[in-house]
Every structure is written in C-alpha cells, then in structure tokens.
Design a protein around this motif. Structure first.
Motif, mmCIF file in Angstrom:
data_model
loop_
_atom_site.group_PDB
_atom_site.id
_atom_site.type_symbol
_atom_site.label_atom_id
_atom_site.label_comp_id
_atom_site.label_asym_id
_atom_site.label_seq_id
_atom_site.Cartn_x
_atom_site.Cartn_y
_atom_site.Cartn_z
ATOM 1 N N GLU A 1 -4.985 -1.604 -4.967
ATOM 2 C CA GLU A 1 -4.233 -1.912 -3.667
ATOM 3 C C GLU A 1 -5.215 -2.647 -2.796
ATOM 4 O O GLU A 1 -6.420 -2.477 -2.767
ATOM 5 C CB GLU A 1 -3.644 -0.764 -3.075
ATOM 6 N N ILE B 1 0.868 -1.045 0.007
ATOM 7 C CA ILE B 1 0.008 -0.094 0.020
ATOM 8 C C ILE B 1 1.081 1.170 -0.149
ATOM 9 O O ILE B 1 1.725 1.467 0.938
ATOM 10 C CB ILE B 1 -0.887 -0.217 1.210
ATOM 11 N N THR B 2 0.794 2.061 -1.102
ATOM 12 C CA THR B 2 1.619 3.253 -1.251
ATOM 13 C C THR B 2 1.276 4.330 -0.235
ATOM 14 O O THR B 2 0.152 4.749 0.183
ATOM 15 C CB THR B 2 1.724 3.749 -2.672
ATOM 16 N N GLY C 1 -5.076 3.103 -5.244
ATOM 17 C CA GLY C 1 -4.083 3.592 -4.379
ATOM 18 C C GLY C 1 -3.758 5.012 -4.698
ATOM 19 O O GLY C 1 -4.249 5.683 -5.750
#
Length: 198
Positions: free
Chosen positions: A108, A81-82, A102
């Motif tokens: 994501e 997960i950014t 995301g």
C-alpha cells in the motif's frame, strides 16, 4: 446466498489462488507488460485524467508499471489503503516508490492519507479481482472493500476489474451486495460489458 454457493465461491477462490502461485516469473513479467499496454489504452480511451488503481501483490497481474507510467504522464492515480472498519482510504501515487505492508500483507502507498470520499473524483476505477464473468459479476477475495466503495458512490465512474486471461469465466455466483463492473482488463484484451448486462 446458500451455504453451498458460498462453499463454491471459497473453492473457486482457492483454485484461482493456487493457479496464480504456479505462474513462472517470466509469465508474470509478460502478463504485467501486456496489462500495462491494455490499461494505458483504456485510460486514453476514457480520456481519464484521474484514476484509481491498486498496487498488485506478487501473484496478481502486475499494475506497478502502469501506475508509474501514469504518474509520469501527469495522471492523478489514487491508491487504496485498507482500514479495519471495511472501508478504503486513498493516497495519491507519486514517483517515490515508497510502499508499506497493508492490513492484509498487501503493498500500500505511504503518502498523505485521504478519506474514503477522495475516490469520488476519479474518471475511471481499476480494481482487483479473482475472476469476472461476461455479465460483469466480479468475484473478489471475500473482504468486500471494493463492493462497499462502489456501492456507496453516487456518480460511480466506469469500473474495470483486472484478472489473468484464464479468469474471465462464463458465469459466477452473485450475491445482493456484489457490485457489477463495466469491463474487465487482462494482459491480452479489454472487454467492455454492456450497461444493460452490468
């Protein structure tokens, strides 16, 4: 890296992105099936019970079926997960199929968010790439998330980058922060790169 080398990387990324967009749905489907078989074999070869992977975008070689099958077989799969600070959080993949968009519009997971150090426990890392060369140099998309993650790990497990067959190149420019990979997985083959080269 010089300005000229940086422009070469930008141009190469643009060319690779365009090539990926030209693939037909049938080509994408065939590539995803081949990739799933290659990744299943890689996990078995490493006897991995915990891996990190990612949810592919529509233009990337497809990882969704691999993730689903791994979860069904009881393998713990961490998905990234950014974060806005350039780090990656992680979530454990499940069979719900729930995803969100995301930070960069990529799919994501939506499960419980684990911090950046959660990935330290995996036996194998499977990461995205734009291209990889035969010395283990990986060209990403320029944001540095996976380079930072790999560079911060004390006992980094084997790292394999996923690309299409045509994206395995003879050589790529390498910057100081670029983290080498131990191998590359395409829809038709898995190439292990010697630790001396990587």
């Amino acid at each position: 890296m010089s300005r000229e080398e940086e422009q070469q990387k930008r141009a190469l990324r643009a060319e690779l992105r365009e090539r990926r967009q030209l693939l037909s749905p049938a080509q994408r489907e065939a590539a995803a099936a081949g990739l799933t078989a290659q990744l299943d074999a890689l996990v078995a070869a490493h006897e991995a019970i915990s891996v990190s992977c990612y949810l592919s975008s529509t233009t990337e070689p497809g990882t969704w079926e691999f993730v689903q099958r791994a979860v069904e077989r009881g393998i713990r799969v961490l998905l990234p997960i950014t974060r806005a600070d350039g780090l990656l959080d992680w979530a454990v993949a499940d069979d719900s199929g729930d995803v969100a968009e995301g930070l960069f519009g990529l799919p994501e997971p939506t499960g419980e968010v684990l911090g950046p150090i959660a990935v330290n426990d995996v036996d194998l890392m499977i990461i995205p790439a734009a291209a990889v060369d035969l010395t283990g140099t990986r060209l990403g998309w320029g944001r540095g998330y996976f380079d930072k993650t790999i560079g911060s790990m004390e006992g980094c497990p084997p790292v394999y980058a996923v690309v299409y067959d045509s994206e395995v190149l003879d050589s790529l420019p390498r910057e100081v922060h670029d983290q080498p990979v131990n191998g590359v997985v395409t829809p038709t083959r898995t190439i292990r790169i010697s630790p001396a080269q990587a």
